[in-house]
Every structure is written in C-alpha cells, then in structure tokens.
Design a protein around this motif. Sequence first.
Motif, PDB file in Angstrom:
ATOM      1  N   UNK A 157      48.886  25.003 -57.865  1.00 40.83           N
ATOM      2  CA  UNK A 157      48.105  23.775 -57.928  1.00 40.83           C
ATOM      3  C   UNK A 157      48.818  22.773 -58.819  1.00 40.83           C
ATOM      4  N   UNK A 158      48.547  21.502 -58.597  1.00 41.53           N
ATOM      5  CA  UNK A 158      49.029  20.446 -59.477  1.00 41.53           C
ATOM      6  C   UNK A 158      47.817  19.805 -60.139  1.00 41.53           C
ATOM      7  N   UNK A 159      47.941  19.567 -61.428  1.00 45.15           N
ATOM      8  CA  UNK A 159      46.910  18.869 -62.221  1.00 45.15           C
ATOM      9  C   UNK A 159      47.611  17.675 -62.849  1.00 45.15           C
ATOM     10  N   UNK A 160      47.283  16.483 -62.361  1.00 48.50           N
ATOM     11  CA  UNK A 160      47.994  15.280 -62.786  1.00 48.50           C
ATOM     12  C   UNK A 160      47.034  14.179 -63.204  1.00 48.50           C
ATOM     13  N   UNK A 161      47.499  13.316 -64.068  1.00 51.17           N
ATOM     14  CA  UNK A 161      46.704  12.146 -64.457  1.00 51.17           C
ATOM     15  C   UNK A 161      46.855  11.008 -63.453  1.00 51.17           C
ATOM     16  N   UNK A 162      47.753  11.145 -62.523  1.00 53.11           N
ATOM     17  CA  UNK A 162      47.973  10.133 -61.495  1.00 53.11           C
ATOM     18  C   UNK A 162      47.065  10.394 -60.293  1.00 53.11           C
ATOM     19  N   UNK A 163      47.004   9.448 -59.369  1.00 58.73           N
ATOM     20  CA  UNK A 163      46.275   9.715 -58.124  1.00 58.73           C
ATOM     21  C   UNK A 163      46.942  10.868 -57.371  1.00 58.73           C
ATOM     22  N   UNK A 164      46.153  11.714 -56.766  1.00 54.34           N
ATOM     23  CA  UNK A 164      46.706  12.878 -56.071  1.00 54.34           C
ATOM     24  C   UNK A 164      47.614  12.475 -54.910  1.00 54.34           C
ATOM     25  N   UNK A 165      47.333  11.358 -54.268  1.00 56.52           N
ATOM     26  CA  UNK A 165      48.177  10.910 -53.156  1.00 56.52           C
ATOM     27  C   UNK A 165      49.587  10.567 -53.654  1.00 56.52           C
ATOM     28  N   UNK A 166      49.688  10.083 -54.871  1.00 54.41           N
ATOM     29  CA  UNK A 166      50.994   9.800 -55.474  1.00 54.41           C
ATOM     30  C   UNK A 166      51.715  11.118 -55.788  1.00 54.41           C
TER      31      UNK A 166
END
Length: 161
Positions: free
Chosen positions: A110-119
């Motif tokens: 999984x990815x956990x990011x502060x950016x939009x998931x589409x990015x």
Amino acid sequence: MNQRVVYVFDNDGTLYDCPSEFDKAVTEKMIICIARLTSMSIGQVYDKRQELFERYGVQSTLLAFSREGIITDADSFIQETYLSVNPLIYGIKPNPLLRKTLERLNASLYVHTNNPSVFASKILDCLGVSDLFTAIYGMFENDGYQKPDFHAFQNILKALS
C-alpha cells in the motif's frame, strides 16, 4: 488466527527520490493556478499559502486553499497542477530494481501519501510498479488528515483491518 503481511510505503522520498525541481514545478503550477483563481499576485499567493498553512496546520497547498474556500473544484485543480507536470522529464522513470525488490516482499503493498492518490498513482506508473500495489491512501482517502497527524495513520489502519 490467520495473519497477512502488509507493507505501507510513503511515496515521495521513499519509493523514489523526488527531485526538488519536480516538486518546485508542481508548486509553481499551483501558485499560478491560485493567482488566476483569485487575481492575487504570485507573491501574494505565496504569502497567503504560508498564512493558511499556519492557520489550518497543514502543509498542502490544495488542502489549505480548499479549507479557505478558494479551491472549490479539487479535481480540476489536481488536473491543472499535479497531473500537468511530466515526471519523466525530471528523471522519474521505470525502476527495475525497485520492482524486483517489491516483488520479493511477497506481501500486500500500500502507499500512504500526503498527496492526492491520483498523483501517487501517476508516479507509480512512471516507476513501473503500480500493478504491485493493492491501494493508495492519499489526502482525500485520509479525510484531509496528513502524516504525521495521528488521524492519518488511524484511518489507514482502520482501512486495512
């Protein structure tokens, strides 16, 4: 009890080295977009951005200006900013070693990011590893909470259970 192995990665600076020029290009697109939306000068937008970061306790231009009511169409903003910069130009390209390493983990990724998931998805596509990930949890999947806020981690843990 049957346990599963799960790895949760940050995207920028973890799965790939985010070139500062790339980050700067995306930020510049955001500033220009907000200046157009508000008729503020570039300098005024930078000042307002810092003020809103402090007011709302976030480090995201999109979240800060959305909470202020200036960005009302997040999808259009994301298209015009995050997604309009070509990562390949900045050296973000397929990484066979990263792919091989992730495949060896033999786990749900999984990815956990502060950016939009589409990015984040666009970056994973450029790296040639998007098919290895089960899901991406970005700013909207985390209800606007950002790492290191406890709630951002709580949301992803809830989603994984």
